[in-house]
Design a protein around this motif. Structure first.
Motif, short mmCIF file in Angstrom:
data_model
loop_
_atom_site.label_atom_id
_atom_site.label_comp_id
_atom_site.label_asym_id
_atom_site.label_seq_id
_atom_site.Cartn_x
_atom_site.Cartn_y
_atom_site.Cartn_z
N LYS A 167 -12.85 -35.75 -25.52
CA LYS A 167 -12.90 -34.54 -24.70
C LYS A 167 -12.38 -34.78 -23.29
CE LYS A 167 -16.93 -32.75 -27.19
NZ LYS A 167 -18.39 -32.58 -27.15
N LEU A 168 -12.60 -35.99 -22.77
CA LEU A 168 -12.15 -36.30 -21.42
C LEU A 168 -10.66 -36.61 -21.35
CD1 LEU A 168 -15.13 -38.54 -20.24
CD2 LEU A 168 -14.56 -36.26 -19.38
N ASN A 169 -10.10 -37.18 -22.42
CA ASN A 169 -8.75 -37.73 -22.35
C ASN A 169 -7.70 -36.98 -23.15
OD1 ASN A 169 -9.52 -40.00 -20.68
ND2 ASN A 169 -10.50 -40.88 -22.50
N ASP A 170 -8.11 -36.12 -24.06
CA ASP A 170 -7.12 -35.42 -24.89
C ASP A 170 -6.93 -34.00 -24.36
OD1 ASP A 170 -5.85 -33.92 -27.07
OD2 ASP A 170 -6.19 -35.73 -28.26
N GLU A 171 -5.75 -33.73 -23.82
CA GLU A 171 -5.46 -32.43 -23.22
C GLU A 171 -5.59 -31.30 -24.23
OE1 GLU A 171 -3.24 -28.91 -22.40
OE2 GLU A 171 -2.55 -30.46 -23.82
N ARG A 172 -5.25 -31.58 -25.49
CA ARG A 172 -5.33 -30.54 -26.53
C ARG A 172 -6.78 -30.10 -26.74
NH1 ARG A 172 -2.54 -34.13 -31.08
NH2 ARG A 172 -4.01 -35.56 -30.07
N VAL A 173 -7.69 -31.06 -26.75
CA VAL A 173 -9.10 -30.72 -26.94
C VAL A 173 -9.63 -29.93 -25.74
CG1 VAL A 173 -11.43 -31.67 -27.19
CG2 VAL A 173 -9.52 -32.67 -28.48
N ARG A 174 -9.28 -30.37 -24.56
CA ARG A 174 -9.73 -29.65 -23.36
C ARG A 174 -9.21 -28.21 -23.37
NH1 ARG A 174 -7.95 -34.27 -20.64
NH2 ARG A 174 -6.32 -33.07 -19.57
N ARG A 175 -7.95 -28.03 -23.77
CA ARG A 175 -7.37 -26.68 -23.80
C ARG A 175 -8.08 -25.78 -24.81
NH1 ARG A 175 -3.62 -25.66 -27.17
NH2 ARG A 175 -2.75 -27.78 -27.14
N LEU A 176 -8.40 -26.33 -25.96
CA LEU A 176 -9.08 -25.53 -26.99
C LEU A 176 -10.50 -25.16 -26.56
CD1 LEU A 176 -7.80 -27.41 -30.15
CD2 LEU A 176 -7.29 -25.04 -29.55
N ILE A 177 -11.19 -26.09 -25.91
CA ILE A 177 -12.54 -25.78 -25.41
C ILE A 177 -12.46 -24.67 -24.36
CG2 ILE A 177 -14.46 -26.70 -24.05
CD1 ILE A 177 -14.10 -29.36 -25.54
N GLU A 178 -11.47 -24.75 -23.49
CA GLU A 178 -11.31 -23.72 -22.46
C GLU A 178 -10.95 -22.37 -23.07
OE1 GLU A 178 -8.42 -25.31 -19.81
OE2 GLU A 178 -9.75 -26.90 -19.06
N LYS A 179 -10.16 -22.39 -24.14
CA LYS A 179 -9.78 -21.14 -24.80
C LYS A 179 -11.02 -20.43 -25.32
CE LYS A 179 -6.75 -19.21 -28.38
NZ LYS A 179 -5.67 -19.48 -29.35
N GLY A 180 -11.86 -21.14 -26.07
CA GLY A 180 -13.19 -20.66 -26.40
C GLY A 180 -13.34 -19.65 -27.52
N LYS A 181 -12.27 -18.90 -27.87
CA LYS A 181 -12.41 -17.88 -28.91
C LYS A 181 -11.02 -17.47 -29.39
CE LYS A 181 -12.67 -14.10 -25.54
NZ LYS A 181 -13.48 -12.95 -25.07
N ASN A 182 -11.03 -16.65 -30.45
CA ASN A 182 -9.78 -16.13 -31.03
C ASN A 182 -8.82 -17.26 -31.41
OD1 ASN A 182 -10.63 -13.43 -30.69
ND2 ASN A 182 -9.90 -13.42 -28.57
N PHE A 183 -9.38 -18.29 -32.04
CA PHE A 183 -8.56 -19.42 -32.46
C PHE A 183 -7.64 -19.01 -33.61
CE2 PHE A 183 -12.45 -21.53 -30.76
CZ PHE A 183 -11.85 -22.18 -29.69
N THR A 184 -6.41 -19.50 -33.56
CA THR A 184 -5.40 -19.17 -34.54
C THR A 184 -5.25 -20.27 -35.58
OG1 THR A 184 -3.65 -20.25 -33.27
CG2 THR A 184 -4.13 -17.92 -32.74
N LEU A 185 -4.42 -20.00 -36.61
CA LEU A 185 -4.11 -21.04 -37.59
C LEU A 185 -3.44 -22.22 -36.89
CD1 LEU A 185 -3.88 -22.14 -40.47
CD2 LEU A 185 -1.76 -20.81 -40.73
#
Length: 562
Positions: A167-185
């Motif tokens: 969570k601290l080092n992977d930008e993709r994970v941080r971005r998805l956590i910040e997005k928070g909803k309406n996740f796409t395929l």
């Protein structure tokens, strides 16, 4: 020899075989979830503190499952070959299933996490789980769910299982956590790509640490069997004289099976790491005199068990258990293997207490205990902290990130404490104390009560004895080809694993008992079919239920019974 207090942190990495060995499908997802949360973080802590050192023990069937998952994810990403884990595969389905039962199962599965530390940490996921709770209590409401709700629950579940270092080092994970909803395929496939990256690198990271001398890698017998009970079921009565035992007098051909697990375990270890281990953490720290003789003959230089096993053995040997320190290795007469014993009190502080403390206070308390030991011991001592490398951290804030970081950093800088390994202790001249007698037992209470003695556990042993008898008969009659024999031996090994017996018994949580007893019956049934026989009717029926609420969900036990 250094006058510093020697401290060995031994982390045991273990998951039982979760695959249906005939179909290849993973029935439970815990292997890949613990990779992305725990095995990754534990490597990261060791990598980030230059002075850190530890022993890391791997169960061979865990290594094989990690490799299988890595290959499956790679095959999906490159060739769109289906993933054989329903939960992981759900992430990459083009659309969330409209099947009511499948949706309900996904909602149930995505609740399987620590409510306080994993779910409630993220308000967006907490709200989804609270809604899921209501839907599961009013199941007709699932018909009104849209696919986006299920998709968001599924993505969030995998995000909360990501290790803190990820969570601290992977930008993709941080971005998805910040997005928070309406996740796409696209988001869901990206999660699988992240998981694939972690799976493909985790074993190499430990191999690299070992090559640099930062850790010692050790092994457990292949499928994690309780060796003393396979060698002699009556050994359970050495520490539990009045225990009720199975109808099975002795496990047929137990010594040959123990040797098979050891040989297969070392071969598997060498396949992944390129060398043979010097040490063996026997499954659940379970030892007996015969077990130590076999491990010694096999060439291992060290093994380890629980403090209560030493306490019982000192009493049986006529040695003063109150004045004989456990902070040194011991050696049984007529063996060449050193046996270290776990400091149960300090290990249990990490496993059961420090998760409730501020990290700095917990580490300060732990170090104070070590300093007291150093003051008390008459000669330089070895303190052995041995515990699961995965199960405790979900109870700590942020997956134990702050505690473990402070622990390694402060220990590596301490002027009176030396982080080391079991092999280094012996190589630097630590002389084992002679132990005339050993009372068979495990790291849990110093007995085998977690795996035998309860009516349901005993019934599990009797079922195992039945299928082993059928196996022996098929082999004696020459009914199996070489390929069939290899498959049957591997399936038998899975049946012999300790985890099934751990969960049998009504003092365990109902859902966990159900999951593991179903898997056990499936394993036995698969073996009968490999032998060309119809499984007995009793394997169609559940034989144990749970209704308990043990500490830490039952996945861990204390060294001392309370």
């Amino acid at each position: 020899m250094s006058d510093k207090l020697k401290l060995v942190l031994c982390w045991h990495m273990h998951q039982p075989e979760y695959r249906d060995m005939q179909s290849g499908e993973f029935k439970l997802p815990w292997t890949y979830l613990h990779v992305i949360k725990d095995y990754i973080d534990m490597a990261g802590h060791l990598e980030s503190v230059p002075g850190a050192k530890a022993v890391v023990n791997f169960a061979p069937i865990l290594l094989e499952q990690i490799e299988d998952y890595s290959n499956q994810v790679s095959s999906y990403l490159h060739d769109r070959i289906a993933i054989k884990d329903p939960l992981l595969a759900a992430l990459v389905e083009p659309s969330v299933s409209s099947d009511v039962e499948k949706r309900l199962k996904l909602l149930r599965d995505c609740k399987k996490a620590n409510r306080e530390r994993q779910i409630n940490r993220y308000p967006a996921f907490r709200k989804l789980i609270e809604m899921s709770d209501w839907i599961l209590a009013h199941q007709d409401a699932v018909n009104y769910l849209n696919a986006q709700f299920v998709s968001d629950v599924l993505v969030w579940y995998h995000l909360i299982w990501m290790g803190e270092s990820v969570k601290l080092n992977d930008e993709r994970v941080r971005r998805l956590i910040e997005k928070g909803k309406n996740f796409t395929l696209h988001d869901r496939i990206e999660i699988v790509e992240i998981i694939g990256d972690l799976l493909s690198k985790v074993i190499y990271r430990y191999k690299s640490l070992a090559r640099k001398g930062r850790i010692e890698l050790s092994v457990t017998p292949y499928a994690h069997p309780i060796m003393p009970l396979m060698l002699e079921i009556q050994s359970a009565r050495e520490a539990m004289p009045t225990a009720s035992l199975p109808m099975l007098n002795d496990y047929p051909g137990g010594e040959q099976r123990v040797l098979w697990h050891l040989q297969r375990g070392v071969v598997t270890f060498r396949h992944f790491f390129g060398f043979e281990p010097k040490g063996c953490w026997p499954s659940e720290g379970s030892i007996s005199e015969r077990t130590l003789q076999i491990l010694s003959d096999f060439g291992f230089k060290w093994t380890a068990s629980g403090g209560n096993v030493l306490h019982n053995s000192l009493q049986a040997s006529g040695m003063n258990a109150a004045t004989t320190s456990l902070h040194h290795p011991f050696k049984l007469e007529d063996t060449n293997i050193a046996c270290f014993f776990r400091d149960d009190g300090l290990s249990d502080l990490i496993g059961f207490e420090y998760s409730k403390w501020h990290a700095d206070d917990a580490v300060a308390d732990f170090i104070k205990h070590l300093e007291n030991i150093a003051d008390y011991e008459k000669r330089p001592a070895v303190v052995s902290i041995i515990m699961d490398g995965e199960n405790a951290w979900e109870y700590f804030p942020d997956n134990g990130y702050h505690f473990l970081n402070a622990l390694y950093r402060r220990l590596s800088e301490h002027p009176r404490i030396e982080l080391t390994t079991f092999s280094e202790c012996l190589e630097q001249g630590e002389t084992p104390t002679l132990l005339p007698k050993l009372v068979a037992g495990s790291w849990v209470y110093g007995t085998f009560s977690t795996w035998i003695g309860d009516a349901d556990k005993n019934y599990g042993w009797d079922m195992l004895g039945d299928v082993k008898t059928a196996f022996d008969k098929a082999v004696a009659e020459g009914r199996l080809s070489d390929q069939q024999l290899n498959m049957a031996e591997a399936q038998l090994a899975v049946c012999e694993g300790s985890d099934w017996f751990w969960w049998f018994g009504d003092y365990n949580p109902g859902e966990a008992v159900s999951d593991f007893e179903k898997q056990y019956r499936l394993n036995l049934s698969n073996l009968y079919r490999l032998l060309g026989e119809e499984p007995p009717g009793y394997l169609a029926l559940a034989f144990t239920q749970g209704s308990g609420a043990p500490a830490m969900g039952g996945a861990m036990r204390r060294g001392n019974e309370i």
